[in-house]
Design a protein around this motif. Sequence first.
Motif, mmCIF file in Angstrom:
data_model
loop_
_atom_site.group_PDB
_atom_site.id
_atom_site.type_symbol
_atom_site.label_atom_id
_atom_site.label_comp_id
_atom_site.label_asym_id
_atom_site.label_seq_id
_atom_site.Cartn_x
_atom_site.Cartn_y
_atom_site.Cartn_z
ATOM 1 N N MET A 58 -27.394 9.974 -3.237
ATOM 2 C CA MET A 58 -28.124 8.953 -3.986
ATOM 3 C C MET A 58 -29.057 8.130 -3.088
ATOM 4 S SD MET A 58 -24.957 7.965 -6.452
ATOM 5 C CE MET A 58 -25.805 6.965 -7.645
ATOM 6 N N ASN A 59 -28.500 7.478 -2.082
ATOM 7 C CA ASN A 59 -29.348 6.694 -1.196
ATOM 8 C C ASN A 59 -28.692 6.500 0.168
ATOM 9 O OD1 ASN A 59 -27.645 4.869 -2.898
ATOM 10 N ND2 ASN A 59 -28.451 3.299 -1.548
ATOM 11 N N HIS A 60 -29.527 6.228 1.145
ATOM 12 C CA HIS A 60 -29.102 6.012 2.528
ATOM 13 C C HIS A 60 -28.484 4.626 2.640
ATOM 14 C CE1 HIS A 60 -29.965 5.060 6.843
ATOM 15 N NE2 HIS A 60 -29.441 6.261 6.978
ATOM 16 N N LEU A 61 -27.264 4.548 3.190
ATOM 17 C CA LEU A 61 -26.596 3.266 3.369
ATOM 18 C C LEU A 61 -26.771 2.722 4.775
ATOM 19 C CD1 LEU A 61 -23.252 3.956 1.463
ATOM 20 C CD2 LEU A 61 -25.221 2.626 0.673
ATOM 21 N N GLY A 62 -26.790 3.612 5.749
ATOM 22 C CA GLY A 62 -26.917 3.163 7.126
ATOM 23 C C GLY A 62 -26.495 4.239 8.093
ATOM 24 N N GLU A 63 -26.414 3.843 9.345
ATOM 25 C CA GLU A 63 -26.017 4.766 10.393
ATOM 26 C C GLU A 63 -24.592 4.436 10.829
ATOM 27 O OE1 GLU A 63 -28.149 7.279 11.450
ATOM 28 O OE2 GLU A 63 -29.403 6.527 9.837
ATOM 29 N N GLY A 64 -23.792 5.469 10.953
ATOM 30 C CA GLY A 64 -22.433 5.309 11.450
ATOM 31 C C GLY A 64 -22.331 6.028 12.771
ATOM 32 N N SER A 65 -21.134 6.052 13.334
ATOM 33 C CA SER A 65 -20.980 6.796 14.570
ATOM 34 C C SER A 65 -21.244 8.269 14.278
ATOM 35 C CB SER A 65 -19.587 6.590 15.156
ATOM 36 O OG SER A 65 -18.589 6.959 14.239
ATOM 37 N N PHE A 66 -22.056 8.877 15.057
ATOM 38 C CA PHE A 66 -22.394 10.301 15.000
ATOM 39 C C PHE A 66 -23.383 10.711 13.917
ATOM 40 C CE2 PHE A 66 -17.930 10.009 16.424
ATOM 41 C CZ PHE A 66 -18.121 10.320 17.751
ATOM 42 N N GLY A 67 -23.640 9.903 12.892
ATOM 43 C CA GLY A 67 -24.542 10.375 11.846
ATOM 44 C C GLY A 67 -24.907 9.304 10.837
ATOM 45 N N ALA A 68 -25.586 9.739 9.793
ATOM 46 C CA ALA A 68 -26.043 8.832 8.747
ATOM 47 C C ALA A 68 -25.061 8.835 7.581
ATOM 48 C CB ALA A 68 -27.423 9.256 8.260
ATOM 49 N N VAL A 69 -24.938 7.673 6.930
ATOM 50 C CA VAL A 69 -24.011 7.514 5.808
ATOM 51 C C VAL A 69 -24.828 7.297 4.533
ATOM 52 C CG1 VAL A 69 -22.101 6.148 4.876
ATOM 53 C CG2 VAL A 69 -22.286 6.517 7.345
ATOM 54 N N PHE A 70 -24.424 8.010 3.483
ATOM 55 C CA PHE A 70 -25.126 7.967 2.209
ATOM 56 C C PHE A 70 -24.169 7.638 1.070
ATOM 57 C CE2 PHE A 70 -27.564 10.634 4.951
ATOM 58 C CZ PHE A 70 -28.872 10.305 4.663
ATOM 59 N N ARG A 71 -24.693 6.951 0.075
ATOM 60 C CA ARG A 71 -23.989 6.767 -1.194
ATOM 61 C C ARG A 71 -24.233 8.047 -1.981
ATOM 62 N NH1 ARG A 71 -25.466 3.860 -6.437
ATOM 63 N NH2 ARG A 71 -23.441 3.149 -7.198
ATOM 64 N N ALA A 72 -23.171 8.563 -2.589
ATOM 65 C CA ALA A 72 -23.302 9.826 -3.322
ATOM 66 C C ALA A 72 -22.366 9.814 -4.520
ATOM 67 C CB ALA A 72 -22.974 11.002 -2.409
ATOM 68 N N LYS A 73 -22.596 10.750 -5.418
ATOM 69 C CA LYS A 73 -21.710 10.920 -6.567
ATOM 70 C C LYS A 73 -21.046 12.285 -6.441
ATOM 71 C CE LYS A 73 -23.359 11.510 -10.765
ATOM 72 N NZ LYS A 73 -23.866 11.285 -12.125
ATOM 73 N N TYR A 74 -19.725 12.287 -6.551
ATOM 74 C CA TYR A 74 -18.965 13.529 -6.584
ATOM 75 C C TYR A 74 -18.962 13.971 -8.043
ATOM 76 C CZ TYR A 74 -15.170 16.851 -5.917
ATOM 77 O OH TYR A 74 -14.407 17.990 -5.880
ATOM 78 N N LYS A 75 -19.753 14.985 -8.366
ATOM 79 C CA LYS A 75 -20.028 15.368 -9.750
ATOM 80 C C LYS A 75 -18.791 15.730 -10.585
ATOM 81 C CE LYS A 75 -24.692 16.941 -8.697
ATOM 82 N NZ LYS A 75 -25.561 18.117 -8.625
ATOM 83 N N PRO A 76 -17.800 16.434 -10.035
ATOM 84 C CA PRO A 76 -16.652 16.793 -10.881
ATOM 85 C C PRO A 76 -15.917 15.599 -11.494
ATOM 86 C CG PRO A 76 -16.677 18.168 -8.931
ATOM 87 C CD PRO A 76 -17.736 17.105 -8.726
ATOM 88 N N THR A 77 -15.925 14.447 -10.798
ATOM 89 C CA THR A 77 -15.204 13.279 -11.313
ATOM 90 C C THR A 77 -16.121 12.083 -11.572
ATOM 91 O OG1 THR A 77 -14.762 12.423 -9.104
ATOM 92 C CG2 THR A 77 -13.110 13.937 -10.051
ATOM 93 N N SER A 78 -17.388 12.197 -11.211
ATOM 94 C CA SER A 78 -18.371 11.099 -11.271
ATOM 95 C C SER A 78 -18.009 9.933 -10.359
ATOM 96 C CB SER A 78 -18.563 10.604 -12.707
ATOM 97 O OG SER A 78 -19.129 11.625 -13.495
ATOM 98 N N ALA A 79 -17.106 10.152 -9.414
ATOM 99 C CA ALA A 79 -16.726 9.102 -8.462
ATOM 100 C C ALA A 79 -17.882 8.837 -7.505
ATOM 101 C CB ALA A 79 -15.489 9.521 -7.674
ATOM 102 N N ILE A 80 -18.097 7.559 -7.189
ATOM 103 C CA ILE A 80 -19.082 7.192 -6.182
ATOM 104 C C ILE A 80 -18.378 7.258 -4.832
ATOM 105 C CG2 ILE A 80 -20.608 5.377 -5.322
ATOM 106 C CD1 ILE A 80 -21.498 6.703 -7.986
ATOM 107 N N VAL A 81 -18.974 7.984 -3.892
ATOM 108 C CA VAL A 81 -18.363 8.219 -2.588
ATOM 109 C C VAL A 81 -19.370 7.929 -1.481
ATOM 110 C CG1 VAL A 81 -16.779 9.978 -3.489
ATOM 111 C CG2 VAL A 81 -19.000 10.673 -2.591
ATOM 112 N N ALA A 82 -18.871 7.800 -0.276
ATOM 113 C CA ALA A 82 -19.720 7.710 0.906
ATOM 114 C C ALA A 82 -19.667 9.064 1.597
ATOM 115 C CB ALA A 82 -19.230 6.616 1.850
ATOM 116 N N VAL A 83 -20.827 9.554 2.007
ATOM 117 C CA VAL A 83 -20.909 10.842 2.690
ATOM 118 C C VAL A 83 -21.554 10.604 4.047
ATOM 119 C CG1 VAL A 83 -22.005 13.119 2.668
ATOM 120 C CG2 VAL A 83 -21.119 12.145 0.547
ATOM 121 N N LYS A 84 -20.881 11.040 5.098
ATOM 122 C CA LYS A 84 -21.465 10.965 6.438
ATOM 123 C C LYS A 84 -21.898 12.371 6.827
ATOM 124 C CE LYS A 84 -19.754 8.473 9.823
ATOM 125 N NZ LYS A 84 -18.904 8.037 10.952
ATOM 126 N N ILE A 85 -23.159 12.507 7.184
ATOM 127 C CA ILE A 85 -23.693 13.792 7.606
ATOM 128 C C ILE A 85 -23.951 13.711 9.102
ATOM 129 C CG2 ILE A 85 -25.569 15.449 7.359
ATOM 130 C CD1 ILE A 85 -25.842 14.476 4.444
#
Length: 92
Positions: A22-49
């Motif tokens: 969904m959108n970029h939240l910031g930088e964490g250790s080792f990578g970038a953190v994003f707000r995302a939606k896990y489609k099977p449950t519609s849960a809002i999650v944080a994803v670090k890439i």
Amino acid sequence: MSNASWSSQLASTTVQSSIEIMNHLGEGSFGAVFRAKYKPTSAIVAVKIIPNANDSDTDKMMSEIDILSRCDSPFIVDYMGCFVTPPGKKSE
């Protein structure tokens, strides 16, 4: 880097199709953190890439994963899991 560029880093088409970045939240250790939606449950999650991790960072990343997996606090995001793309293999 744009959301589209980061989402192309996702290793698995199964995982990628289950997550909507969904959108970029910031930088964490080792990578970038994003707000995302896990489609099977519609849960809002944080994803670090974490792009292009090298061997010297592996122990630090595994330590972070271990700590997150054991945390149980309403003030810390729950750890759900991770996946790794083998070196040299590109996302589909």
